[in-house]
Scaffold this active site. Sequence first.
Site, short mmCIF file in Angstrom:
data_model
loop_
_atom_site.label_atom_id
_atom_site.label_comp_id
_atom_site.label_asym_id
_atom_site.label_seq_id
_atom_site.Cartn_x
_atom_site.Cartn_y
_atom_site.Cartn_z
CG ASP A 10 -29.17 55.79 -29.18
OD1 ASP A 10 -29.07 55.39 -28.01
OD2 ASP A 10 -29.68 56.90 -29.47
CB SER A 11 -33.14 54.40 -27.65
OG SER A 11 -32.66 55.71 -27.42
CB CYS A 73 -27.35 53.31 -26.36
SG CYS A 73 -28.64 53.45 -25.13
CG ASN A 74 -23.88 56.97 -22.34
OD1 ASN A 74 -22.77 56.94 -21.83
ND2 ASN A 74 -24.14 57.70 -23.42
CD GLU A 153 -35.19 60.42 -30.56
OE1 GLU A 153 -35.81 60.30 -31.62
OE2 GLU A 153 -34.13 59.79 -30.33
CB CYS A 185 -27.58 60.48 -22.39
SG CYS A 185 -28.94 60.16 -23.55
CG HIS A 187 -30.83 61.08 -27.33
ND1 HIS A 187 -30.64 59.73 -27.21
CD2 HIS A 187 -31.88 61.23 -28.19
CE1 HIS A 187 -31.54 59.08 -27.94
NE2 HIS A 187 -32.30 59.98 -28.54
N1 DGL Z 1 -29.11 57.71 -26.18
C1 DGL Z 1 -29.30 56.76 -25.16
C2 DGL Z 1 -28.28 56.82 -24.08
O1 DGL Z 1 -27.15 57.16 -24.38
C3 DGL Z 1 -30.71 56.42 -24.74
C4 DGL Z 1 -31.65 57.51 -24.40
C5 DGL Z 1 -33.02 56.95 -24.15
O2 DGL Z 1 -33.53 56.29 -25.04
O3 DGL Z 1 -33.56 57.15 -23.05
O4 DGL Z 1 -28.51 56.51 -22.96
#
Ligand code: DGL
Length: 268
Positions: A10-11, A73-74, A153, A185, A187
């Site tokens: 993921d990011s 990660c979506n 985060e 997402c 997160h």
């Molecule tokens: N957690 C990620 C997602 O599911 C990326 C969030 C991001 O880095 O903007 O999209």
Amino acid sequence: MDNRPIGVFDSGVGGLTVVKQIMKVLPNENLVYFGDTARVPYGSKSKETVTKFSEQIIRFLLTKDVKAVVIACNTVSSNCYDDLAKKFENLPIIEVVTPGVESCLKATKNNRVGLIGTNGTVSSGAYERKLKKSKEDISVFKRACSLFVPLAEEGWIDNEVAKLTVKEYLKGLVEKDIDTLILGCTHYPILKAVIGQFVGEKVKIVDPAKATAYKLKECLEKNDIINLSLKEGNRKFYVSDNYAHFDKICETVLKYTCKAEKVDIEKY
Ligand code: DGL
């Protein structure tokens, strides 16, 4: 029997919500996680940039001899999955959008659903296309909630700032009489308690993570690469920057001391 690890990325810390479910469904599998903490967020970046980052990460994971990869990660799943699947055609790759769509279709009764995610995910239209393919008359109300990622985060998951931010982003959605809300997402499940409080009990919250873990299990079985060991799996964590902070959030989300190692991801 294949005891090579599964790569998950993921990011940043978001993918840990997927790791949590994988650890429940496949406790014996060895895992290698990569969080791109130097380059988070992905949600505001172009498809080309996010695809390039993802290719680097998969190349790095392959140096750890992974047998499959989960895109936790979506943003990457909805924008880059097809390109990545083509580029790494011999590697089983699991994404999170399809399991999210399937869970949502099971949950909704009134066919009015909310989708929240990053700008990249929402504007890709991936969720909407897949939902409408199975149920033409479904209504999807979307909202990009960009500030949820920095909140997660930062570990600001239940303070006043988190509550106000959730209210500001979601008030328009709850007015649409939705009965289901997709956390599009990875997160966002970190903020699930505050989101749940705001939308109320009548709205079912869909976190694609659990269904993703089951999709992974299915994929390992189908490819005959499941780990049959009875021992608890090893989990190794890598980040591209700021790893002390990552460890703290990992402790909160996974109740696991991860001791993340830093990697120069630009090299891959
Ligand atoms: N957690 C990620 C997602 O599911 C990326 C969030 C991001 O880095 O903007 O999209």
